[in-house]
Each structure stands twice: as C-alpha cells, then as structure tokens.
Motif scaffolding. Structure first.
Motif, PDB file in Angstrom:
ATOM      1  N   UNK A 151       1.120  -1.482   0.095  1.00  0.00           N
ATOM      2  CA  UNK A 151       0.147  -0.445   0.087  1.00  0.00           C
ATOM      3  C   UNK A 151       0.990   1.180  -0.207  1.00  0.00           C
ATOM      4  N   UNK A 152       2.052   1.248   0.933  1.00  0.00           N
ATOM      5  CA  UNK A 152       3.162   2.783   1.028  1.00  0.00           C
ATOM      6  C   UNK A 152       3.619   2.405  -0.781  1.00  0.00           C
ATOM      7  N   UNK A 153       3.519   1.844  -1.541  1.00  0.00           N
ATOM      8  CA  UNK A 153       4.123   1.674  -2.632  1.00  0.00           C
ATOM      9  C   UNK A 153       3.245   2.420  -3.855  1.00  0.00           C
ATOM     10  N   UNK A 154       1.721   2.123  -3.293  1.00  0.00           N
ATOM     11  CA  UNK A 154       1.191   2.229  -4.676  1.00  0.00           C
ATOM     12  C   UNK A 154       0.791   3.751  -4.810  1.00  0.00           C
ATOM     13  N   UNK A 155       0.211   4.128  -5.899  1.00  0.00           N
ATOM     14  CA  UNK A 155      -0.240   5.562  -5.908  1.00  0.00           C
ATOM     15  C   UNK A 155      -1.551   5.754  -4.436  1.00  0.00           C
ATOM     16  N   UNK A 156      -0.833   7.308  -4.200  1.00  0.00           N
ATOM     17  CA  UNK A 156      -2.087   8.010  -2.910  1.00  0.00           C
ATOM     18  C   UNK A 156      -3.451   7.187  -3.324  1.00  0.00           C
ATOM     19  N   UNK A 157      -3.917   7.709  -4.904  1.00  0.00           N
ATOM     20  CA  UNK A 157      -4.721   7.701  -5.017  1.00  0.00           C
ATOM     21  C   UNK A 157      -6.154   6.064  -5.621  1.00  0.00           C
ATOM     22  N   UNK A 158      -4.801   5.680  -5.822  1.00  0.00           N
ATOM     23  CA  UNK A 158      -5.200   3.914  -6.035  1.00  0.00           C
ATOM     24  C   UNK A 158      -4.889   3.258  -4.499  1.00  0.00           C
ATOM     25  N   UNK A 159      -4.211   3.663  -3.568  1.00  0.00           N
ATOM     26  CA  UNK A 159      -4.198   3.242  -2.322  1.00  0.00           C
ATOM     27  C   UNK A 159      -5.358   3.620  -1.899  1.00  0.00           C
ATOM     28  N   UNK A 160      -5.632   4.392  -1.648  1.00  0.00           N
ATOM     29  CA  UNK A 160      -7.418   5.122  -1.360  1.00  0.00           C
ATOM     30  C   UNK A 160      -8.476   4.249  -1.194  1.00  0.00           C
ATOM     31  N   UNK A 161      -8.298   3.771  -2.968  1.00  0.00           N
ATOM     32  CA  UNK A 161      -9.899   3.330  -3.597  1.00  0.00           C
ATOM     33  C   UNK A 161      -9.323   2.106  -2.669  1.00  0.00           C
ATOM     34  N   UNK A 207       2.705   9.350   3.711  1.00  0.00           N
ATOM     35  CA  UNK A 207       2.583   8.504   2.863  1.00  0.00           C
ATOM     36  C   UNK A 207       1.313   8.558   3.104  1.00  0.00           C
ATOM     37  N   UNK A 208       0.197   8.093   4.595  1.00  0.00           N
ATOM     38  CA  UNK A 208      -0.723   8.095   4.825  1.00  0.00           C
ATOM     39  C   UNK A 208      -1.196   8.879   4.694  1.00  0.00           C
ATOM     40  N   UNK A 209      -0.642  10.444   5.043  1.00  0.00           N
ATOM     41  CA  UNK A 209      -1.453  11.856   4.795  1.00  0.00           C
ATOM     42  C   UNK A 209      -2.163  11.727   3.372  1.00  0.00           C
ATOM     43  N   UNK A 210      -1.104  11.754   2.467  1.00  0.00           N
ATOM     44  CA  UNK A 210      -1.450  11.457   0.977  1.00  0.00           C
ATOM     45  C   UNK A 210      -2.724  10.378   0.405  1.00  0.00           C
ATOM     46  N   UNK A 211      -2.855   9.696   1.331  1.00  0.00           N
ATOM     47  CA  UNK A 211      -3.514   8.483   0.138  1.00  0.00           C
ATOM     48  C   UNK A 211      -5.099   8.846   1.120  1.00  0.00           C
ATOM     49  N   UNK A 212      -5.437   9.772   2.438  1.00  0.00           N
ATOM     50  CA  UNK A 212      -5.979  10.195   3.382  1.00  0.00           C
ATOM     51  C   UNK A 212      -6.793  11.204   2.543  1.00  0.00           C
ATOM     52  N   UNK A 213      -5.886  12.327   1.603  1.00  0.00           N
ATOM     53  CA  UNK A 213      -6.385  12.560   0.993  1.00  0.00           C
ATOM     54  C   UNK A 213      -7.105  12.715   0.235  1.00  0.00           C
ATOM     55  N   UNK A 214      -6.987  11.936  -0.908  1.00  0.00           N
ATOM     56  CA  UNK A 214      -7.855  10.786  -1.801  1.00  0.00           C
ATOM     57  C   UNK A 214      -8.649  10.432  -1.750  1.00  0.00           C
ATOM     58  N   UNK A 215      -9.115  10.116  -0.002  1.00  0.00           N
ATOM     59  CA  UNK A 215     -10.492   9.557   0.658  1.00  0.00           C
ATOM     60  C   UNK A 215     -11.495  10.890   0.762  1.00  0.00           C
ATOM     61  N   UNK A 267     -13.706  12.637   2.827  1.00  0.00           N
ATOM     62  CA  UNK A 267     -13.817  13.671   3.305  1.00  0.00           C
ATOM     63  C   UNK A 267     -14.603  12.670   5.166  1.00  0.00           C
ATOM     64  N   UNK A 268     -15.645  11.928   4.833  1.00  0.00           N
ATOM     65  CA  UNK A 268     -16.249  11.169   5.868  1.00  0.00           C
ATOM     66  C   UNK A 268     -15.756  10.126   6.649  1.00  0.00           C
ATOM     67  N   UNK A 269     -14.683   9.335   5.406  1.00  0.00           N
ATOM     68  CA  UNK A 269     -14.250   7.855   5.261  1.00  0.00           C
ATOM     69  C   UNK A 269     -12.703   8.655   6.321  1.00  0.00           C
ATOM     70  N   UNK A 270     -12.444   9.462   5.412  1.00  0.00           N
ATOM     71  CA  UNK A 270     -10.661  10.041   6.335  1.00  0.00           C
ATOM     72  C   UNK A 270     -11.073  10.464   7.737  1.00  0.00           C
ATOM     73  N   UNK A 271     -12.260  10.918   7.960  1.00  0.00           N
ATOM     74  CA  UNK A 271     -12.382  11.855   9.409  1.00  0.00           C
ATOM     75  C   UNK A 271     -12.922  10.349  10.429  1.00  0.00           C
ATOM     76  N   UNK A 272     -12.971   9.527   9.651  1.00  0.00           N
ATOM     77  CA  UNK A 272     -13.439   8.299  10.791  1.00  0.00           C
ATOM     78  C   UNK A 272     -12.736   7.404  10.257  1.00  0.00           C
ATOM     79  N   UNK A 273     -11.590   6.934  10.138  1.00  0.00           N
ATOM     80  CA  UNK A 273     -10.126   6.346   9.788  1.00  0.00           C
ATOM     81  C   UNK A 273      -9.470   7.074  11.375  1.00  0.00           C
ATOM     82  N   UNK A 274      -9.367   8.659  10.757  1.00  0.00           N
ATOM     83  CA  UNK A 274      -8.592   9.225  11.556  1.00  0.00           C
ATOM     84  C   UNK A 274      -8.909   9.434  12.470  1.00  0.00           C
ATOM     85  N   UNK A 275     -10.347   9.508  12.718  1.00  0.00           N
ATOM     86  CA  UNK A 275     -10.913   9.100  14.469  1.00  0.00           C
ATOM     87  C   UNK A 275      -9.892   8.469  15.460  1.00  0.00           C
ATOM     88  N   UNK A 276     -10.442   7.007  14.488  1.00  0.00           N
ATOM     89  CA  UNK A 276     -10.215   5.820  14.728  1.00  0.00           C
ATOM     90  C   UNK A 276      -8.417   5.550  15.044  1.00  0.00           C
TER      91      UNK A 276
END
Length: 183
Positions: free
Chosen positions: A115-125, A146-154, A156-165
């Motif tokens: 996942x770290x070697x994927x493009x951020x948009x593909x990893x987010x998907x 890398x995690x922040x760029x993947x979260x940026x592609x998710x 906003x609701x999913x990114x917020x939920x995962x960040x909260x967890x």
C-alpha cells in the motif's frame, strides 16, 4: 471625772452613728459569710465536675475509639471501591491495547509495503473496500507523509472516521504507557 452631759440634740446623731456602725459591722460579717459560702459552693462545684470527668473518662475514651474505628471502616470501604474502579479501568485499557495490537497485526510488513508503494489515489480506492480496522492498521504502519496523501484521496467522511479511529488508538496507547502498564 465628770460625766458628759449630752443633750438630746447631740445624743440623736451619736445614736444614729452607732446604729450605722452596727449595721455596717453586721453587713461586713454577712458579706464575709457570703464570700465564704460562695467559695465553698465553688469548691464543691469544682469537685463535682472533677468527679464527673473521672467517672466518664472511660466511657468517653470508648466512644472516641468507636468513632475512630467507624471512620477507619468508612475510609477502608471508600478505598476498596476506588481499587475496584481502578481495576476496571486497567482491564479496559488492557482490552484497548490488545485490540490495537490485533489491528496492527492484521496488516503486517509486506501488505503495508504494498500500500505504501501504490499511488495515493489507488491506495485510497483499495482502502475504501477494506474493513475499518484493517485500513487503520495499514495507515498506522505507513510513514506519516504517505498516510496523509492517501487520506487526502479518500472521501472526507471516510478519512475523518479513519483518522478518528487512529487518534483514539494512539491516545489509548499513550495513556496506557503513562500509567506504566505494559502492553
């Protein structure tokens, strides 16, 4: 010696003075008796108070000891309740640490590297199709950039939920370490 002749005019004041002197003497005597009686009454009252104190000293001591024992039992009961409460908190923290460890173990080394070697948009998907705990596990093990760029592609609701967890798991771990409880 000749006797003094007193006229009625001079005799009356002398008679009054003698009567006054007699009254004063009797008042002084009565006053002295009253003072003696008061002193005796005061001595008797002091002696009664002393006797009373001596008579109830053991009872007062027993009452004081009973009160102190009751206070000690109350404190002991409060302490046991607090210990029970703390034990429950420790058990809760241990379960959170265990849950966090399980989440981190779900995605081990090579999966995280993929996942770290994927493009951020593909990893987010890909992360949107994973369950929450696995997604959090992968994100926690990635480098922050890398995690922040993947979260940026998710979304906003999913990114917020995962960040909260992630924040919750990280905060629980920090709290656990601060309490000195091993993982």
């Amino acid at each position: 010696m000749p006797l003094l002749k007193l006229s009625k005019k001079t005799f009356f004041p002398l008679k009054c003075a003698a009567v006054s002197l007699g009254l004063c003497m009797s008042l002084a005597s009565a006053s002295a008796q009253t003072a003696e009686a008061e002193t005796e009454d005061l001595s008797a009252a002091i002696e009664q108070a002393k006797n009373y104190c001596e008579a109830i000293a053991d009872q007062a001591k027993d009452a004081r000891i009973a009160w102190q024992m009751r206070a000690l039992f109350d404190v002991e009961h409060q302490m046991k309740a607090k210990i029970t409460e703390l034990d429950a908190k420790i058990a809760e923290l241990r379960s959170w640490v265990q849950r966090r460890d399980e989440i981190l173990q779900r995605a081990e080394g090579h999966v995280v590297d993929i996942y770290a070697n994927m493009r951020p948009d593909a990893a987010a998907l890909q992360l949107t199709s994973l369950d929450d705990e696995t997604a959090v596990s992968i994100l926690l093990q990635m480098k922050a950039r890398k995690a922040s760029s993947v979260l940026a592609e998710l979304s906003s609701e999913r990114a917020a939920y995962l960040t909260d967890m992630m924040a919750e798991l990280t905060a629980r771990k920090a709290g656990k370490l601060n309490m000195g409880v091993s993982q």
